[in-house]
Design a protein around this motif. Structure first.
Motif, PDB file in Angstrom:
ATOM      1  N   GLU A   1     -35.785  23.736 -12.999  1.00  0.00           N
ATOM      2  CA  GLU A   1     -35.627  25.132 -12.616  1.00  0.00           C
ATOM      3  C   GLU A   1     -37.365  25.407 -12.420  1.00  0.00           C
ATOM      4  O   GLU A   1     -37.721  26.007 -11.361  1.00  0.00           O
ATOM      5  CB  GLU A   1     -35.100  26.266 -13.405  1.00  0.00           C
ATOM      6  N   ALA A   2     -38.434  25.383 -13.322  1.00  0.00           N
ATOM      7  CA  ALA A   2     -39.527  25.683 -13.056  1.00  0.00           C
ATOM      8  C   ALA A   2     -40.382  24.778 -12.016  1.00  0.00           C
ATOM      9  O   ALA A   2     -41.193  25.347 -11.430  1.00  0.00           O
ATOM     10  CB  ALA A   2     -40.509  25.106 -14.405  1.00  0.00           C
TER      11      ALA A   2
ATOM     12  N   GLU B   1     -38.031  30.930 -18.653  1.00  0.00           N
ATOM     13  CA  GLU B   1     -37.561  31.054 -20.285  1.00  0.00           C
ATOM     14  C   GLU B   1     -36.049  31.214 -20.541  1.00  0.00           C
ATOM     15  O   GLU B   1     -35.363  31.769 -20.070  1.00  0.00           O
ATOM     16  CB  GLU B   1     -38.091  32.116 -20.889  1.00  0.00           C
ATOM     17  N   LYS B   2     -35.628  30.233 -21.780  1.00  0.00           N
ATOM     18  CA  LYS B   2     -34.252  30.486 -21.952  1.00  0.00           C
ATOM     19  C   LYS B   2     -34.152  29.966 -23.553  1.00  0.00           C
ATOM     20  O   LYS B   2     -35.132  29.345 -23.990  1.00  0.00           O
ATOM     21  CB  LYS B   2     -33.678  29.205 -21.230  1.00  0.00           C
TER      22      LYS B   2
ATOM     23  N   ILE C   1     -33.390  27.102 -30.208  1.00  0.00           N
ATOM     24  CA  ILE C   1     -34.916  27.227 -29.803  1.00  0.00           C
ATOM     25  C   ILE C   1     -34.751  28.128 -28.507  1.00  0.00           C
ATOM     26  O   ILE C   1     -33.933  28.360 -27.759  1.00  0.00           O
ATOM     27  CB  ILE C   1     -35.337  25.851 -29.454  1.00  0.00           C
ATOM     28  N   VAL C   2     -35.936  28.706 -28.412  1.00  0.00           N
ATOM     29  CA  VAL C   2     -36.518  29.250 -27.153  1.00  0.00           C
ATOM     30  C   VAL C   2     -37.466  28.556 -26.541  1.00  0.00           C
ATOM     31  O   VAL C   2     -38.473  28.042 -27.030  1.00  0.00           O
ATOM     32  CB  VAL C   2     -37.006  30.770 -27.422  1.00  0.00           C
ATOM     33  N   VAL C   3     -37.237  28.094 -25.031  1.00  0.00           N
ATOM     34  CA  VAL C   3     -38.020  27.247 -24.278  1.00  0.00           C
ATOM     35  C   VAL C   3     -38.740  28.271 -23.169  1.00  0.00           C
ATOM     36  O   VAL C   3     -38.333  28.925 -22.748  1.00  0.00           O
ATOM     37  CB  VAL C   3     -37.206  26.217 -23.735  1.00  0.00           C
ATOM     38  N   LYS C   4     -39.974  27.798 -23.137  1.00  0.00           N
ATOM     39  CA  LYS C   4     -40.605  28.323 -22.027  1.00  0.00           C
ATOM     40  C   LYS C   4     -41.371  27.166 -21.033  1.00  0.00           C
ATOM     41  O   LYS C   4     -42.113  26.549 -21.673  1.00  0.00           O
ATOM     42  CB  LYS C   4     -41.826  29.339 -22.578  1.00  0.00           C
TER      43      LYS C   4
ATOM     44  N   PHE D   1     -41.736  25.135 -27.123  1.00  0.00           N
ATOM     45  CA  PHE D   1     -40.344  25.594 -27.779  1.00  0.00           C
ATOM     46  C   PHE D   1     -40.542  25.971 -29.380  1.00  0.00           C
ATOM     47  O   PHE D   1     -41.405  25.415 -29.851  1.00  0.00           O
ATOM     48  CB  PHE D   1     -39.147  24.672 -27.572  1.00  0.00           C
ATOM     49  N   ASP D   2     -39.884  26.741 -29.655  1.00  0.00           N
ATOM     50  CA  ASP D   2     -39.771  27.352 -31.012  1.00  0.00           C
ATOM     51  C   ASP D   2     -38.740  27.574 -31.448  1.00  0.00           C
ATOM     52  O   ASP D   2     -37.642  27.811 -30.930  1.00  0.00           O
ATOM     53  CB  ASP D   2     -40.682  28.811 -31.069  1.00  0.00           C
ATOM     54  N   ASP D   3     -38.415  27.053 -32.830  1.00  0.00           N
ATOM     55  CA  ASP D   3     -37.217  27.117 -33.562  1.00  0.00           C
ATOM     56  C   ASP D   3     -36.954  28.687 -33.916  1.00  0.00           C
ATOM     57  O   ASP D   3     -37.796  29.424 -34.515  1.00  0.00           O
ATOM     58  CB  ASP D   3     -37.347  26.458 -34.931  1.00  0.00           C
ATOM     59  N   ILE D   4     -35.753  29.224 -33.452  1.00  0.00           N
ATOM     60  CA  ILE D   4     -35.388  30.463 -33.654  1.00  0.00           C
ATOM     61  C   ILE D   4     -34.091  30.528 -34.848  1.00  0.00           C
ATOM     62  O   ILE D   4     -33.377  31.674 -34.775  1.00  0.00           O
ATOM     63  CB  ILE D   4     -35.132  31.171 -32.396  1.00  0.00           C
ATOM     64  N   SER D   5     -33.888  29.694 -35.334  1.00  0.00           N
ATOM     65  CA  SER D   5     -32.596  29.457 -36.231  1.00  0.00           C
ATOM     66  C   SER D   5     -32.911  30.735 -37.346  1.00  0.00           C
ATOM     67  O   SER D   5     -32.127  31.211 -37.732  1.00  0.00           O
ATOM     68  CB  SER D   5     -32.691  28.160 -37.137  1.00  0.00           C
TER      69      SER D   5
END
Length: 308
Positions: free
Chosen positions: A82-83, A91-92, A106-109, A127-131
């Protein structure tokens, strides 16, 4: 330490040092999604080392990004695609497979990368772990739920019912027909005094379940909000259709509460029921005073009582 020395020390820190000393996962891909770079943060989040990832196309790796429905995004329009296609940041929140075989939220940018001529030459994804955030959100949701619910019955508590009564007044002023029902268990004090509080709690839970089943959200006649208002008191706020008149409503409530009783150590326990309309000129005190009077009248008559 002087300024020149500070800058000279910073100068020896490479971009790779910076990227590898962040907890955020970072990787670069070509337009064909071949992975060119994989930092330490990405390794720590997923468990996959750079040797296992670099050189492969992202959809060929075991990472497999999934959305909340379980769709494998790597086989279609993933955030990287998409990017690159849209030439904009994407961002998703997605799920990624770790080396241990678990799914991690995770949240990806994702951002497209350009050469000097403005051509897209790939993309970078962080990407960051959002658990942990997910767990905190669940705890917060649970705490919020506990703040508006009665712990014994899981019905709304008195404080939350005041909120629904205020809303009922506002709806009434806009032309919606609103009704308040006050339910009180007869002889309940004797149960606590003679049978004990455990028996009292059992009776309260039994009646609350009956009230929940009786005043269902799916009911075509009205839309209810139900609360345990006090020790043995329940308040129900109803939004009823325009075609529902006083007689129809009273008969329906009579039908609902008919046979509402429970056995206790002092014999059969039933309830008194009072009903009133909500008026645009009402405040909460006026509503509760009217419906309370209707309930006491019900105790004397043994029937559902309606006071306008």
């Amino acid at each position: 330490m002087n300024k020149e020395k500070i800058f000279s020390e910073i100068a020896v820190i490479t971009m790779e040092d910076i990227l590898n000393n962040t907890a955020t996962g970072i990787y670069f891909v070509t337009p064909t999604r071949q992975i060119l770079y994989w930092n330490k943060g990405a390794e720590e989040i997923t468990g996959f080392s750079e040797g296992e990832i670099i050189g492969k196309k992202c959809f060929e790796t075991p990472l497999r990004h999934l959305d909340d429905k379980g769709t494998n995004l790597c086989e279609g329009r993933c955030p990287l695609v998409e990017a690159i296609e849209k030439r904009e940041k994407v961002e998703k929140k997605v799920w990624v497979h770790t080396k241990e075989g678990k799914l991690k939220h995770i949240v990806v940018k994702t951002v497209p990368m350009y050469d000097k001529s403005g051509n897209v030459v790939g993309a970078v994804e962080t990407f960051d772990d959002i658990s942990l955030l997910d767990k905190l959100e669940k705890v917060n949701k649970k705490l919020k739920e506990l703040s508006v619910r009665d712990p014994l019955t899981n019905l709304y508590n008195k404080r939350e019912m005041y909120f629904h009564l205020k809303r009922a007044i506002a709806k009434s002023s806009r032309g919606t027909k609103m009704v308040v029902i006050f339910i009180d268990l007869n002889k309940f004090k004797k149960i606590n005094d003679i049978c004990g509080h455990l028996e009292g709690d059992r009776i309260i839970k039994e009646f609350s379940e009956k009230i929940k089943r009786a005043f269902r959200e799916e009911d075509m006649l009205f839309r209810p909000q139900t609360s345990r208002f006090g020790g043995d008191e329940f308040v129900v706020v109803l939004e009823v259709g325009e075609f529902v008149d006083e007689k129809m409503l009273t008969n329906r409530i009579e039908e609902i509460v008919k046979g509402f009783s429970a056995k206790s150590c002092i014999g059969e326990i039933n309830m008194a029921v009072g009903i009133t309309y909500v008026k645009p000129t009402d405040d909460i005190e006026k509503i509760l005073k009217r419906v309370d009077s209707a309930m006491y009248k019900s105790k004397e008559s043994g029937k559902v009582e309606f006071i306008k």
